[in-house]
Design a protein around this motif. Structure first.
Motif, mmCIF file in Angstrom:
data_model
loop_
_atom_site.group_PDB
_atom_site.id
_atom_site.type_symbol
_atom_site.label_atom_id
_atom_site.label_comp_id
_atom_site.label_asym_id
_atom_site.label_seq_id
_atom_site.Cartn_x
_atom_site.Cartn_y
_atom_site.Cartn_z
ATOM 1 N N ARG A 49 0.871 -1.177 0.000
ATOM 2 C CA ARG A 49 0.000 0.000 0.000
ATOM 3 C C ARG A 49 0.905 1.222 0.000
ATOM 4 O O ARG A 49 1.667 1.441 0.932
ATOM 5 N N THR A 50 0.840 2.014 -1.061
ATOM 6 C CA THR A 50 1.739 3.158 -1.207
ATOM 7 C C THR A 50 0.944 4.459 -1.261
ATOM 8 O O THR A 50 -0.286 4.456 -1.378
ATOM 9 N N THR A 51 1.659 5.556 -1.205
ATOM 10 C CA THR A 51 1.028 6.876 -1.283
ATOM 11 C C THR A 51 0.467 7.162 -2.673
ATOM 12 O O THR A 51 -0.213 8.169 -2.870
ATOM 13 N N CYS A 52 0.748 6.293 -3.641
ATOM 14 C CA CYS A 52 0.230 6.466 -4.998
ATOM 15 C C CYS A 52 -0.702 5.326 -5.415
ATOM 16 O O CYS A 52 -1.100 5.250 -6.578
ATOM 17 N N GLY A 53 -1.036 4.440 -4.469
ATOM 18 C CA GLY A 53 -1.932 3.336 -4.778
ATOM 19 C C GLY A 53 -1.276 1.998 -4.500
ATOM 20 O O GLY A 53 -0.080 1.915 -4.200
ATOM 21 N N PRO A 54 -2.036 0.897 -4.602
ATOM 22 C CA PRO A 54 -1.498 -0.430 -4.286
ATOM 23 C C PRO A 54 -0.680 -1.028 -5.419
ATOM 24 O O PRO A 54 -0.998 -0.878 -6.594
ATOM 25 N N VAL A 55 0.388 -1.707 -5.032
ATOM 26 C CA VAL A 55 1.216 -2.466 -5.964
ATOM 27 C C VAL A 55 1.266 -3.907 -5.451
ATOM 28 O O VAL A 55 1.582 -4.140 -4.284
ATOM 29 N N THR A 56 0.933 -4.854 -6.319
ATOM 30 C CA THR A 56 0.890 -6.255 -5.932
ATOM 31 C C THR A 56 2.064 -7.006 -6.543
ATOM 32 O O THR A 56 2.359 -6.852 -7.723
ATOM 33 N N ILE A 57 2.717 -7.817 -5.706
ATOM 34 C CA ILE A 57 3.885 -8.578 -6.154
ATOM 35 C C ILE A 57 3.680 -10.047 -5.817
ATOM 36 O O ILE A 57 3.294 -10.390 -4.695
ATOM 37 N N GLU A 58 3.954 -10.904 -6.782
ATOM 38 C CA GLU A 58 3.944 -12.345 -6.530
ATOM 39 C C GLU A 58 5.362 -12.775 -6.174
ATOM 40 O O GLU A 58 6.297 -12.530 -6.937
ATOM 41 N N LEU A 59 5.523 -13.408 -5.016
ATOM 42 C CA LEU A 59 6.836 -13.794 -4.502
ATOM 43 C C LEU A 59 7.082 -15.279 -4.735
ATOM 44 O O LEU A 59 6.234 -16.114 -4.386
ATOM 45 N N ASP A 60 8.246 -15.597 -5.290
ATOM 46 C CA ASP A 60 8.575 -16.975 -5.658
ATOM 47 C C ASP A 60 9.445 -17.625 -4.582
ATOM 48 O O ASP A 60 10.673 -17.524 -4.602
ATOM 49 N N GLY A 61 8.781 -18.306 -3.649
ATOM 50 C CA GLY A 61 9.515 -18.974 -2.575
ATOM 51 C C GLY A 61 10.226 -20.239 -3.023
ATOM 52 O O GLY A 61 11.055 -20.773 -2.281
ATOM 53 N N LYS A 62 9.913 -20.715 -4.221
ATOM 54 C CA LYS A 62 10.600 -21.900 -4.751
ATOM 55 C C LYS A 62 11.972 -21.515 -5.308
ATOM 56 O O LYS A 62 12.958 -22.201 -5.069
ATOM 57 N N ALA A 63 12.014 -20.411 -6.062
ATOM 58 C CA ALA A 63 13.265 -19.990 -6.697
ATOM 59 C C ALA A 63 14.163 -19.204 -5.755
ATOM 60 O O ALA A 63 15.390 -19.243 -5.891
ATOM 61 N N ALA A 64 13.574 -18.484 -4.807
ATOM 62 C CA ALA A 64 14.367 -17.624 -3.913
ATOM 63 C C ALA A 64 13.833 -17.718 -2.479
ATOM 64 O O ALA A 64 13.321 -16.749 -1.930
ATOM 65 N N PRO A 99 13.065 10.086 -7.164
ATOM 66 C CA PRO A 99 11.920 10.326 -8.045
ATOM 67 C C PRO A 99 11.363 11.742 -7.866
ATOM 68 O O PRO A 99 11.246 12.226 -6.740
ATOM 69 N N LYS A 100 11.068 12.396 -8.978
ATOM 70 C CA LYS A 100 10.478 13.733 -8.882
ATOM 71 C C LYS A 100 9.077 13.665 -8.272
ATOM 72 O O LYS A 100 8.627 14.610 -7.633
ATOM 73 N N THR A 101 8.387 12.548 -8.510
ATOM 74 C CA THR A 101 7.104 12.311 -7.850
ATOM 75 C C THR A 101 7.359 11.380 -6.678
ATOM 76 O O THR A 101 7.571 10.182 -6.868
ATOM 77 N N PRO A 102 7.353 11.897 -5.455
ATOM 78 C CA PRO A 102 7.652 11.048 -4.301
ATOM 79 C C PRO A 102 6.618 9.941 -4.131
ATOM 80 O O PRO A 102 5.423 10.136 -4.351
ATOM 81 N N ILE A 103 7.100 8.768 -3.746
ATOM 82 C CA ILE A 103 6.222 7.639 -3.464
ATOM 83 C C ILE A 103 6.798 6.888 -2.273
ATOM 84 O O ILE A 103 8.010 6.659 -2.203
ATOM 85 N N SER A 104 5.941 6.545 -1.324
ATOM 86 C CA SER A 104 6.381 5.820 -0.128
ATOM 87 C C SER A 104 5.494 4.617 0.123
ATOM 88 O O SER A 104 4.286 4.645 -0.163
ATOM 89 N N ILE A 105 6.106 3.570 0.654
ATOM 90 C CA ILE A 105 5.354 2.404 1.112
ATOM 91 C C ILE A 105 4.777 2.734 2.483
ATOM 92 O O ILE A 105 5.501 3.203 3.369
ATOM 93 N N LEU A 106 3.484 2.496 2.656
ATOM 94 C CA LEU A 106 2.826 2.750 3.937
ATOM 95 C C LEU A 106 2.633 1.468 4.739
ATOM 96 O O LEU A 106 2.661 1.486 5.973
ATOM 97 N N GLU A 107 2.445 0.365 4.022
ATOM 98 C CA GLU A 107 2.176 -0.913 4.680
ATOM 99 C C GLU A 107 2.381 -2.037 3.684
ATOM 100 O O GLU A 107 2.145 -1.859 2.484
ATOM 101 N N VAL A 108 2.841 -3.183 4.160
ATOM 102 C CA VAL A 108 2.995 -4.357 3.292
ATOM 103 C C VAL A 108 2.275 -5.539 3.942
ATOM 104 O O VAL A 108 2.552 -5.878 5.108
ATOM 105 N N SER A 109 1.354 -6.135 3.226
ATOM 106 C CA SER A 109 0.669 -7.333 3.720
ATOM 107 C C SER A 109 1.009 -8.499 2.812
ATOM 108 O O SER A 109 1.211 -8.324 1.602
ATOM 109 N N VAL A 110 1.086 -9.708 3.379
ATOM 110 C CA VAL A 110 1.442 -10.895 2.598
ATOM 111 C C VAL A 110 0.479 -12.035 2.906
ATOM 112 O O VAL A 110 0.047 -12.205 4.046
ATOM 113 N N THR A 111 0.158 -12.792 1.866
ATOM 114 C CA THR A 111 -0.676 -13.974 2.016
ATOM 115 C C THR A 111 -0.106 -15.089 1.157
ATOM 116 O O THR A 111 0.555 -14.830 0.146
ATOM 117 N N LYS A 112 -0.363 -16.309 1.566
ATOM 118 C CA LYS A 112 0.100 -17.461 0.775
ATOM 119 C C LYS A 112 -0.866 -17.700 -0.368
ATOM 120 O O LYS A 112 -2.088 -17.702 -0.177
#
Length: 272
Positions: free
Chosen positions: A113-128, A256-269
């Protein structure tokens, strides 16, 4: 009047009555047909209007004018960014590297959850597994709440770097670990997420970067660990990149000229 004349007169009266009844019946039939036609037209019009409304582009709110400022005064992608909170002066520190078994063999979904909206990432626990285990640990501990994306590069290296709560690019969570899942050819496709580090191959910690244009990085020292990919919100990264950086070193590399910050990170399996 003869009987024959009376019968003829009666037939004429009967014929008049029958003709009048036929006219009334025909009028009622014409009225029913007209009502049916009007009802059919009304149904067709209602259907057409309903389909048009259903196909209309949807949005949660009216689009902001191009270049409009957000309610807090910070211009951002489509006017959506809000002013980032203050930097952390003393981020949380951890003494041990998280156990990679906590992430090994599974796929995870992280929502930033960022100051510019949500960004979703899929994390590969098999490869890394080690990198993902560290990411899960830091997210659950609130390590990045908040933290800015402090570096934007363009050109042969096109990344948005985040994960340092102090915004200096120099802090760590108090531990480091080695490289895993680094491409041998140094090719990093658009949308992948990888770890940032120093020249020390065991300096992976809390900082990571999103590749906004396909890049090629040096393989000397082992490369950089790819541990996920952006599955939602890449448009936010693109618009931050399009606004450019302050280019503090003259090489398309800076804040970045347009500042962006992470406000919170949530994770689910991720479910199989």
């Amino acid at each position: 009047m003869t009987r024959e004349q009376e019968r003829a007169r009666a037939r004429r009266r009967h014929d008049k009555v029958q003709a009048a009844q036929r006219r009334r019946a025909e009028q009622r039939a014409r009225t029913r047909r007209l009502v049916a036609v009007v009802a059919t037209v009304a149904i067709v019009l209602a259907t057409v209007v309903g389909v048009a409304l259903a196909m209309r582009p949807r949005g949660d709110s009216a689009a902001a004018p191009s270049g409009a400022a957000s309610p807090t005064g910070t211009a951002g992608p489509s006017g959506r960014c809000t002013t980032p909170p203050a930097l952390q002066s003393k981020p949380k520190q951890f003494g041990e590297v998280p156990d990679k078994a906590t992430a090994e063999g599974a796929t995870w979904v992280a929502t930033l959850r960022t100051t510019c909206g949500p960004v979703t990432i899929e994390l590969d626990g098999k490869a890394a597994p080690q990198t993902v285990a560290s990411f899960l640990h830091l997210a659950r501990e609130g390590y990045w709440a908040p933290s800015p994306c402090h570096r934007l590069t363009t050109g042969s290296l096109s990344v948005l770097q985040c994960g340092d709560p102090t915004g200096t690019g120099a802090s760590s969570p108090g531990y480091g670990f080695g490289i895993e899942n680094a491409p041998a050819d140094g090719a990093y496709p658009r949308g992948v997420v990888a770890m940032a580090r120093t020249q020390d191959p065991n300096s992976n910690g809390g900082q990571f970067f999103v590749v906004h244009q396909a890049s090629r990085l040096p393989t000397d020292g082992g490369g950089y660990s790819i541990f996920g990919k952006v599955t939602g919100g890449m448009d936010i990264v693109d618009q931050i990149a399009a606004a450019g950086s302050d280019d503090s070193n003259g090489r398309g590399d800076g804040r970045p000229k347009t500042p962006i910050s992470i406000l919170e990170v949530s994770v689910t399996k991720k479910k199989a």
